[in-house]
Scaffold this active site. Sequence first.
Site, PDB file in Angstrom:
ATOM      1  N   TYR A   1      33.542  37.300  49.627  1.00  0.00           N
ATOM      2  CA  TYR A   1      34.288  36.890  50.826  1.00  0.00           C
ATOM      3  C   TYR A   1      33.458  35.960  51.726  1.00  0.00           C
ATOM      4  CZ  TYR A   1      37.859  40.422  49.768  1.00  0.00           C
ATOM      5  OH  TYR A   1      38.851  41.159  49.178  1.00  0.00           O
TER       6      TYR A   1
ATOM      7  N   LYS B   1      30.894  45.825  38.271  1.00  0.00           N
ATOM      8  CA  LYS B   1      31.464  45.234  37.057  1.00  0.00           C
ATOM      9  C   LYS B   1      30.276  44.651  36.289  1.00  0.00           C
ATOM     10  CE  LYS B   1      35.068  44.023  34.567  1.00  0.00           C
ATOM     11  NZ  LYS B   1      35.840  45.030  33.811  1.00  0.00           N
TER      12      LYS B   1
ATOM     13  N   ASP C   1      37.300  48.643  37.094  1.00  0.00           N
ATOM     14  CA  ASP C   1      38.618  48.864  36.493  1.00  0.00           C
ATOM     15  C   ASP C   1      38.817  50.351  36.187  1.00  0.00           C
ATOM     16  OD1 ASP C   1      36.500  48.332  34.777  1.00  0.00           O
ATOM     17  OD2 ASP C   1      37.710  47.415  33.208  1.00  0.00           O
TER      18      ASP C   1
ATOM     19  N   ASP D   1      37.539  46.561  49.211  1.00  0.00           N
ATOM     20  CA  ASP D   1      38.794  46.196  49.870  1.00  0.00           C
ATOM     21  C   ASP D   1      39.966  46.772  49.073  1.00  0.00           C
ATOM     22  OD1 ASP D   1      40.651  44.951  51.451  1.00  0.00           O
ATOM     23  OD2 ASP D   1      40.135  42.902  50.858  1.00  0.00           O
TER      24      ASP D   1
ATOM     25  N   ASP E   1      42.323  50.588  49.655  1.00  0.00           N
ATOM     26  CA  ASP E   1      43.771  50.587  49.871  1.00  0.00           C
ATOM     27  C   ASP E   1      44.460  51.514  48.872  1.00  0.00           C
ATOM     28  OD1 ASP E   1      43.668  48.871  51.995  1.00  0.00           O
ATOM     29  OD2 ASP E   1      45.132  47.440  51.200  1.00  0.00           O
TER      30      ASP E   1
END
Length: 357
Positions: A141, A192, A224, A248, A252
């Site tokens: 980001y 990852k 994942d 992020d 959620d």
Amino acid sequence: MSKKIMILPGDGIGPEIVTQAQRVLDAVNEKFSLNLSFVEELIGGASIDKHGEPLTDAAVENARSCDAILLGAVGGPKWDTIDRAIRPERGLLKIRSQLGLYANLRPALLYPQLVEASSLKPEVVSGLDILIVRELTGGIYFGEPRGIRTLDNGEREGFNTYKYSESEIERIGRTAFEMARKRGKKVCSVDKANVLEATILWREVMDRLAPEYPDVELSHMYVDNAAMQLVRAPKQFDVMVTGNMFGDILSDAAAMLTGSIGMLPSASLNQSGQGMYEPCHGSAPDIAGQGIANPLATILSASMMLRYSLGMNEAADAIEKAVGKVLDQGLRTADIATGGTTKVSTSAMGDAVLAAL
Ligand code: NAD
């Protein structure tokens, strides 16, 4: 000594939910003689409309002089088409980076009264209590270079940079280990590392830190798989630590396990303990102005603020207890209402928490 709190209502449902949190703060301020004072500034679309930018430098300076910040949410369709450099979300990124708020703490706690509102079966989620520790000022980001460029063949290409330095990984890693020490003593680091070099280093640094926290068990998981495990068997997790983008998304997903994103508070801390506190959800433009938004995530954010930045645990406990009592009474905003409960408005929910206090 007086503690100064900055209030940033923001956009959409932001002002509606922050108003309720402010009422609760006023009540505990009086009840526990906390000596809190408040200043208010604009952020997001509200600031764009008045100042032409999502957060002014003056507002940032004002924030620096405060002990903590309470934010509603920013953004909305009105500002979706303006220049990307001054979109509402830029205000958020600016305050996070200017104040060095690198550690985002997102508890996903399922209140027993809301087990029916979760998207998963009660036996899978009851007792759920996860803390997601998300790195907030680095990663993709913020990584440079970034942009949209035109290639030699005339085609456009979007690009971003995913990078983390060892010191950035180490400080968020330490936050996760320290938090785990106060909870279930387990850290799951999400990366990852099978594909991304930045997260190979992430894993290496986490492994290097682990021996300093022998009382905490460290495990690693690919993002994942972590997404899958969160909806398959979420109670296996205690503290999850991860980078900005993965955090992020995972937070959620974890939010929905608790019944509603409208229930989840968050804290973003810097190295000196100064923090910004906000609900995990956005400005919900689809329900803004209707008086139906759930203010509890913001009220619980205020209680996290009292606990983590101001050391006012007694008042924080009182707010959390009051929220539990209101849920026991069967009062629910529309997002968490189920059969047999009483649907209430945003302000009626605020009234109920005040009464319970
Ligand atoms: P959102 O979280 O605002 O809304 C997602 C869904 O959840 C909507 O259906 C909404 O009505 C519902 N919801 C959210 N909060 C609720 C609450 N307190 N009570 C009841 N229902 C609630 O996410 P979105 O729709 O993806 O984004 C809307 C705007 O918010 C966008 O402009 C986005 O950029 C912005 N946003 C801001 C933040 C922030 O300020 N930290 C975070 C995420 C999104």
